[in-house]
Each structure stands twice: as C-alpha cells, then as structure tokens.
Design a protein around this motif. Structure first.
Motif, mmCIF file in Angstrom:
data_model
loop_
_atom_site.group_PDB
_atom_site.id
_atom_site.type_symbol
_atom_site.label_atom_id
_atom_site.label_comp_id
_atom_site.label_asym_id
_atom_site.label_seq_id
_atom_site.Cartn_x
_atom_site.Cartn_y
_atom_site.Cartn_z
ATOM 1 N N THR A 60 -0.736 -6.894 8.616
ATOM 2 C CA THR A 60 0.695 -7.376 8.162
ATOM 3 C C THR A 60 0.463 -8.289 6.776
ATOM 4 O OG1 THR A 60 1.861 -5.546 8.424
ATOM 5 C CG2 THR A 60 2.679 -7.032 7.787
ATOM 6 N N ALA A 63 -3.060 -8.727 4.690
ATOM 7 C CA ALA A 63 -2.368 -7.171 3.692
ATOM 8 C C ALA A 63 -1.756 -8.382 2.414
ATOM 9 C CB ALA A 63 -1.781 -6.294 4.126
ATOM 10 N N LEU A 64 -0.338 -9.405 3.550
ATOM 11 C CA LEU A 64 0.300 -9.975 1.919
ATOM 12 C C LEU A 64 -0.266 -11.198 1.828
ATOM 13 C CD1 LEU A 64 3.304 -9.514 4.018
ATOM 14 C CD2 LEU A 64 3.029 -8.648 2.111
ATOM 15 N N LEU A 67 -3.038 -10.079 -0.950
ATOM 16 C CA LEU A 67 -1.811 -9.296 -2.364
ATOM 17 C C LEU A 67 -2.050 -11.052 -2.843
ATOM 18 C CD1 LEU A 67 -0.912 -7.442 -3.723
ATOM 19 C CD2 LEU A 67 1.599 -8.023 -2.259
ATOM 20 N N VAL A 76 6.094 -7.958 -3.469
ATOM 21 C CA VAL A 76 6.471 -7.242 -2.660
ATOM 22 C C VAL A 76 8.424 -7.018 -3.509
ATOM 23 C CG1 VAL A 76 6.912 -6.242 -1.058
ATOM 24 C CG2 VAL A 76 5.520 -7.501 -0.931
ATOM 25 N N LEU A 79 10.447 -3.719 1.137
ATOM 26 C CA LEU A 79 9.486 -2.947 2.211
ATOM 27 C C LEU A 79 10.492 -1.701 2.545
ATOM 28 C CD1 LEU A 79 7.547 -5.887 3.483
ATOM 29 C CD2 LEU A 79 6.582 -3.895 2.594
ATOM 30 N N TRP A 86 6.389 3.707 6.428
ATOM 31 C CA TRP A 86 6.750 2.726 5.999
ATOM 32 C C TRP A 86 6.743 2.761 4.617
ATOM 33 C CZ3 TRP A 86 8.939 -1.716 7.545
ATOM 34 C CH2 TRP A 86 9.327 -1.966 8.916
ATOM 35 N N CYS A 88 6.158 1.038 0.833
ATOM 36 C CA CYS A 88 6.620 -0.471 0.314
ATOM 37 C C CYS A 88 5.823 -0.032 -1.554
ATOM 38 C CB CYS A 88 4.526 -1.080 0.504
ATOM 39 S SG CYS A 88 4.538 -2.590 -0.050
ATOM 40 N N LEU A 90 5.400 -2.629 -4.908
ATOM 41 C CA LEU A 90 5.222 -3.808 -5.536
ATOM 42 C C LEU A 90 5.456 -3.721 -7.010
ATOM 43 C CD1 LEU A 90 1.015 -4.326 -4.628
ATOM 44 C CD2 LEU A 90 3.137 -5.275 -3.140
ATOM 45 N N ILE A 115 0.744 -1.100 2.547
ATOM 46 C CA ILE A 115 1.012 -2.479 1.996
ATOM 47 C C ILE A 115 -0.647 -2.664 1.023
ATOM 48 C CG2 ILE A 115 0.806 -5.344 1.704
ATOM 49 C CD1 ILE A 115 3.077 -5.458 3.705
ATOM 50 N N PHE A 119 -1.870 -2.427 -2.725
ATOM 51 C CA PHE A 119 -2.376 -3.299 -3.520
ATOM 52 C C PHE A 119 -3.776 -2.601 -3.978
ATOM 53 C CE2 PHE A 119 -6.739 -5.477 -2.319
ATOM 54 C CZ PHE A 119 -6.604 -6.729 -3.011
#
Length: 154
Positions: A60, A63-64, A67, A76, A79, A86, A88, A90, A115, A119
């Motif tokens: 996680t 991934a952030l 991004l 983001v 979330l 989950w 997400c 963006l 996420i 992305f």
C-alpha cells in the motif's frame, strides 16, 4: 514497444482485477509497462523509497509512493472500505465538490490493488497524445481546382 499502449494498460488492469494480492512480479510488470519516471534521476529519494517499500512488501505504501513519483498532479480523493471491498478515488482537482470532479474510481478486495488499479487508469488517460497540436491538411490538388490569372489591370 510504445509505452502506455491501450493493450498493455488493459492487460494490466485485468491482471490487477484478477489478482488476490500484490506480488513482486506484478509490481515489476506494472513499473516496467506503465512508469515513465521510474527510476527517476532527478528524484532519487522518491525512487529509492519506492524500491525499499517494494523490498519490504509494504504494497500500500509502495503504491502511494509510486503515485507520488509518477503522477504528482493526481491525489487520493477517497479511500473507503465497504462490504469487503476497498474503494479508491483519484482526482486532479480534490478541492472541487465531488459532483463537479472527474475522478477515477476503482475497487478491489485488497487496498494496494485498488490504489494500483486507479494508478493504471490515471496513467492511461494522462498519456500525451502523439497527434500534432495543429491538424494537417492533405497537400494534393485535384483536377477540379486550377489556378488562373485574375488580376484586373483596367
């Protein structure tokens, strides 16, 4: 091979949807096929952070961080966890009211995959077009139009 071609991002999107969890192989394929700034010479700290998070299996956070490195204009927006999924979202314009914003929304049972799916979709729609900014016109004249002298010397 052209980066960000539609079949590549479509294949990655399907792989992310079908995956149960993030793996090193999946993350490596995603970086290889979708990332144009990784590794970044100008942002070595961010690149090193992404690599370290991948080695730790902190999917996680990785991934952030990816991004942040690849798409700094995207943030983001939301979330949320609901009924085993989950969600997400963006956005480029996070401060706009939600009904005015054109955000990307994805969902998955795994947070990191939700996420990463968002992305990949953001990468797909932010690919610079290869079309010229000014449209071109064909340069051949057909037989119907012929130049003629139209000066009036009177």
């Amino acid at each position: 091979m052209s980066l960000f071609s539609e079949p590549i991002t479509a294949d990655l999107s399907l792989r992310l949807q079908d995956a149960a969890r993030v793996t090193i192989e999946l993350m490596s394929d995603l970086i290889h096929n979708c990332c144009r700034r990784f590794p970044s010479q100008g942002q070595r700290g961010k690149t090193a952070r992404v690599e370290a998070l991948i080695k730790l299996g902190a999917w996680t956070d990785a991934a952030l961080a990816l991004l942040d490195l690849e798409l700094p204009q995207w943030q983001v927006r939301r979330l949320a966890y609901d009924e085993g999924e989950w969600y997400c979202a963006l956005s480029r314009e996070r401060e706009l009211p939600e009904w005015l914003d054109q955000s990307i929304e994805t969902h998955h049972a795994d947070l990191a995959l939700a996420i990463l799916s968002a992305f990949v979709e953001a990468q797909r729609i932010t690919v610079p077009s290869s079309r010229p900014s000014v449209p071109s016109v064909e340069r051949h004249a057909d037989g119907f139009c012929q130049p003629m002298l139209s000066d009036n010397f009177a």
